[in-house]
Design a protein around this motif. Structure first.
Motif, PDB file in Angstrom:
ATOM      1  N   ALA A 109       0.836  -1.207   0.000  1.00  0.00           N
ATOM      2  CA  ALA A 109       0.000   0.000   0.000  1.00  0.00           C
ATOM      3  C   ALA A 109       0.868   1.254   0.000  1.00  0.00           C
ATOM      4  O   ALA A 109       1.938   1.292   0.608  1.00  0.00           O
ATOM      5  CB  ALA A 109      -0.916  -0.007   1.214  1.00  0.00           C
ATOM      6  N   SER A 110       0.387   2.281  -0.681  1.00  0.00           N
ATOM      7  CA  SER A 110       1.099   3.564  -0.725  1.00  0.00           C
ATOM      8  C   SER A 110       0.885   4.319   0.583  1.00  0.00           C
ATOM      9  O   SER A 110       0.002   3.981   1.387  1.00  0.00           O
ATOM     10  CB  SER A 110       0.579   4.408  -1.887  1.00  0.00           C
ATOM     11  N   LYS A 111       1.646   5.359   0.767  1.00  0.00           N
ATOM     12  CA  LYS A 111       1.486   6.207   1.945  1.00  0.00           C
ATOM     13  C   LYS A 111       0.066   6.760   1.990  1.00  0.00           C
ATOM     14  O   LYS A 111      -0.576   6.749   3.054  1.00  0.00           O
ATOM     15  CB  LYS A 111       2.508   7.353   1.912  1.00  0.00           C
ATOM     16  N   THR A 112      -0.448   7.219   0.874  1.00  0.00           N
ATOM     17  CA  THR A 112      -1.805   7.762   0.816  1.00  0.00           C
ATOM     18  C   THR A 112      -2.828   6.712   1.230  1.00  0.00           C
ATOM     19  O   THR A 112      -3.749   6.995   2.004  1.00  0.00           O
ATOM     20  CB  THR A 112      -2.110   8.287  -0.605  1.00  0.00           C
ATOM     21  N   GLU A 113      -2.654   5.485   0.744  1.00  0.00           N
ATOM     22  CA  GLU A 113      -3.578   4.397   1.101  1.00  0.00           C
ATOM     23  C   GLU A 113      -3.481   4.054   2.589  1.00  0.00           C
ATOM     24  O   GLU A 113      -4.496   3.775   3.239  1.00  0.00           O
ATOM     25  CB  GLU A 113      -3.286   3.155   0.256  1.00  0.00           C
ATOM     26  N   LEU A 114      -2.275   4.098   3.128  1.00  0.00           N
ATOM     27  CA  LEU A 114      -2.094   3.787   4.542  1.00  0.00           C
ATOM     28  C   LEU A 114      -2.676   4.879   5.434  1.00  0.00           C
ATOM     29  O   LEU A 114      -3.291   4.582   6.464  1.00  0.00           O
ATOM     30  CB  LEU A 114      -0.617   3.553   4.854  1.00  0.00           C
ATOM     31  N   LEU A 115      -2.499   6.130   5.043  1.00  0.00           N
ATOM     32  CA  LEU A 115      -3.106   7.218   5.819  1.00  0.00           C
ATOM     33  C   LEU A 115      -4.629   7.106   5.787  1.00  0.00           C
ATOM     34  O   LEU A 115      -5.299   7.324   6.807  1.00  0.00           O
ATOM     35  CB  LEU A 115      -2.650   8.583   5.299  1.00  0.00           C
ATOM     36  N   ALA A 116      -5.184   6.738   4.637  1.00  0.00           N
ATOM     37  CA  ALA A 116      -6.634   6.538   4.537  1.00  0.00           C
ATOM     38  C   ALA A 116      -7.075   5.368   5.420  1.00  0.00           C
ATOM     39  O   ALA A 116      -8.130   5.427   6.063  1.00  0.00           O
ATOM     40  CB  ALA A 116      -7.034   6.297   3.080  1.00  0.00           C
ATOM     41  N   ALA A 117      -6.263   4.305   5.481  1.00  0.00           N
ATOM     42  CA  ALA A 117      -6.585   3.159   6.334  1.00  0.00           C
ATOM     43  C   ALA A 117      -6.550   3.557   7.810  1.00  0.00           C
ATOM     44  O   ALA A 117      -7.409   3.134   8.598  1.00  0.00           O
ATOM     45  CB  ALA A 117      -5.619   2.006   6.068  1.00  0.00           C
ATOM     46  N   LEU A 118      -5.583   4.379   8.201  1.00  0.00           N
ATOM     47  CA  LEU A 118      -5.538   4.867   9.580  1.00  0.00           C
ATOM     48  C   LEU A 118      -6.790   5.688   9.898  1.00  0.00           C
ATOM     49  O   LEU A 118      -7.354   5.588  10.990  1.00  0.00           O
ATOM     50  CB  LEU A 118      -4.279   5.688   9.833  1.00  0.00           C
ATOM     51  N   GLU A 119      -7.228   6.483   8.944  1.00  0.00           N
ATOM     52  CA  GLU A 119      -8.454   7.270   9.134  1.00  0.00           C
ATOM     53  C   GLU A 119      -9.676   6.359   9.251  1.00  0.00           C
ATOM     54  O   GLU A 119     -10.582   6.630  10.036  1.00  0.00           O
ATOM     55  CB  GLU A 119      -8.642   8.291   8.012  1.00  0.00           C
ATOM     56  N   ARG A 120      -9.700   5.266   8.487  1.00  0.00           N
ATOM     57  CA  ARG A 120     -10.797   4.293   8.633  1.00  0.00           C
ATOM     58  C   ARG A 120     -10.754   3.652  10.018  1.00  0.00           C
ATOM     59  O   ARG A 120     -11.798   3.415  10.637  1.00  0.00           O
ATOM     60  CB  ARG A 120     -10.723   3.224   7.541  1.00  0.00           C
ATOM     61  N   GLY A 121      -9.546   3.379  10.502  1.00  0.00           N
ATOM     62  CA  GLY A 121      -9.402   2.842  11.851  1.00  0.00           C
ATOM     63  C   GLY A 121      -9.892   3.829  12.892  1.00  0.00           C
ATOM     64  O   GLY A 121     -10.582   3.460  13.848  1.00  0.00           O
ATOM     65  N   ARG A 122      -9.553   5.094  12.701  1.00  0.00           N
ATOM     66  CA  ARG A 122     -10.021   6.138  13.620  1.00  0.00           C
ATOM     67  C   ARG A 122     -11.547   6.183  13.607  1.00  0.00           C
ATOM     68  O   ARG A 122     -12.191   6.205  14.657  1.00  0.00           O
ATOM     69  CB  ARG A 122      -9.455   7.492  13.243  1.00  0.00           C
ATOM     70  N   ALA A 123     -12.133   6.170  12.419  1.00  0.00           N
ATOM     71  CA  ALA A 123     -13.597   6.255  12.298  1.00  0.00           C
ATOM     72  C   ALA A 123     -14.267   5.036  12.948  1.00  0.00           C
ATOM     73  O   ALA A 123     -15.280   5.180  13.648  1.00  0.00           O
ATOM     74  CB  ALA A 123     -14.000   6.366  10.830  1.00  0.00           C
ATOM     75  N   ALA A 124     -13.708   3.855  12.728  1.00  0.00           N
ATOM     76  CA  ALA A 124     -14.283   2.646  13.328  1.00  0.00           C
ATOM     77  C   ALA A 124     -14.242   2.723  14.850  1.00  0.00           C
ATOM     78  O   ALA A 124     -15.210   2.361  15.536  1.00  0.00           O
ATOM     79  CB  ALA A 124     -13.547   1.403  12.831  1.00  0.00           C
ATOM     80  N   CYS A 125     -13.140   3.211  15.383  1.00  0.00           N
ATOM     81  CA  CYS A 125     -13.024   3.291  16.838  1.00  0.00           C
ATOM     82  C   CYS A 125     -13.846   4.439  17.409  1.00  0.00           C
ATOM     83  O   CYS A 125     -14.377   4.331  18.518  1.00  0.00           O
ATOM     84  CB  CYS A 125     -11.556   3.388  17.243  1.00  0.00           C
ATOM     85  N   GLU A 126     -13.997   5.518  16.662  1.00  0.00           N
ATOM     86  CA  GLU A 126     -14.893   6.597  17.094  1.00  0.00           C
ATOM     87  C   GLU A 126     -16.311   6.045  17.223  1.00  0.00           C
ATOM     88  O   GLU A 126     -17.022   6.347  18.178  1.00  0.00           O
ATOM     89  CB  GLU A 126     -14.870   7.761  16.103  1.00  0.00           C
ATOM     90  N   GLU A 127     -16.700   5.219  16.264  1.00  0.00           N
ATOM     91  CA  GLU A 127     -18.021   4.607  16.309  1.00  0.00           C
ATOM     92  C   GLU A 127     -18.134   3.669  17.522  1.00  0.00           C
ATOM     93  O   GLU A 127     -19.143   3.671  18.226  1.00  0.00           O
ATOM     94  CB  GLU A 127     -18.300   3.838  15.019  1.00  0.00           C
TER      95      GLU A 127
END
Length: 188
Positions: A111-129
């Protein structure tokens, strides 16, 4: 070229800066609660620590130039890319499990840096939920997940925060080996 690099670093940290407003809100609510004589709940404290940990890891992932995502502290160690992918996978996995959702597929090893940053944001969103679904009535409900014995929902989120914090610590080594300061380093 230097201006482009600075712009890219700033763009990579914008999500974390935006999230820092949420941390400020949590801190303000905590201070107001304490001023009224209320105790900071364990759940509020867990949420606050989660925000700090995730902000640090996203900011760190944004600071590392993509050309160094392949770097390793030792030949047999994981690359920076691998550590970021693992942190994102663990956040997504734990928090989707707590929400009773199907775990998305793991992040690709290339995965590219952009894809990994997006994955971290998905992780943040999942945990916020997941944190948003907790309250005083269900935070201490037992949940059959994670490693080890039966855990509470908030206990599993604490484990996830500790895990994310551990990987932030690892990532700071990679930054320093590449001549960069981690976000929590003291600055003059």
């Amino acid at each position: 070229m230097r201006n482009l690099f600075v712009a890219l670093v700033l763009l990579g940290t914008l999500p974390a800066l935006a999230q820092s407003n949420r941390v400020a809100e949590v801190k303000a609510a905590s201070k107001a609660s304490q001023a009224r004589g209320d105790a900071l709940s364990a759940l509020d404290h867990a949420r606050m620590r989660w925000h700090f940990a995730m902000n640090h890891i996203i900011t760190t992932a944004g600071l590392m130039p993509e050309e160094h995502y392949h770097s390793k502290p030792t030949p047999e160690g994981q690359s920076f890319r691998d550590v970021v992918a693992h942190a994102a996978d663990s956040a997504i996995g734990m928090c989707t499990m707590l929400m009773g959702k199907e775990r998305p597929s793991r992040i690709a090893g290339n995965a590219s840096k952009t894809e990994l940053l997006a994955a971290l944001e998905r992780g943040r969103a999942a945990c916020e939920e997941a944190y948003g679904a907790l309250d005083g009535a269900n935070a201490n409900d037992f949940f059959p997940g994670g490693r080890g014995p039966l855990n509470t929902r908030v206990g599993l989120l604490w484990q996830n925060t500790a895990h994310i914090s551990h990987h932030y610590g690892r990532m700071t080594v990679y930054l320093r080996l590449n001549g960069l300061d981690p976000p929590t380093a003291p600055h003059d």
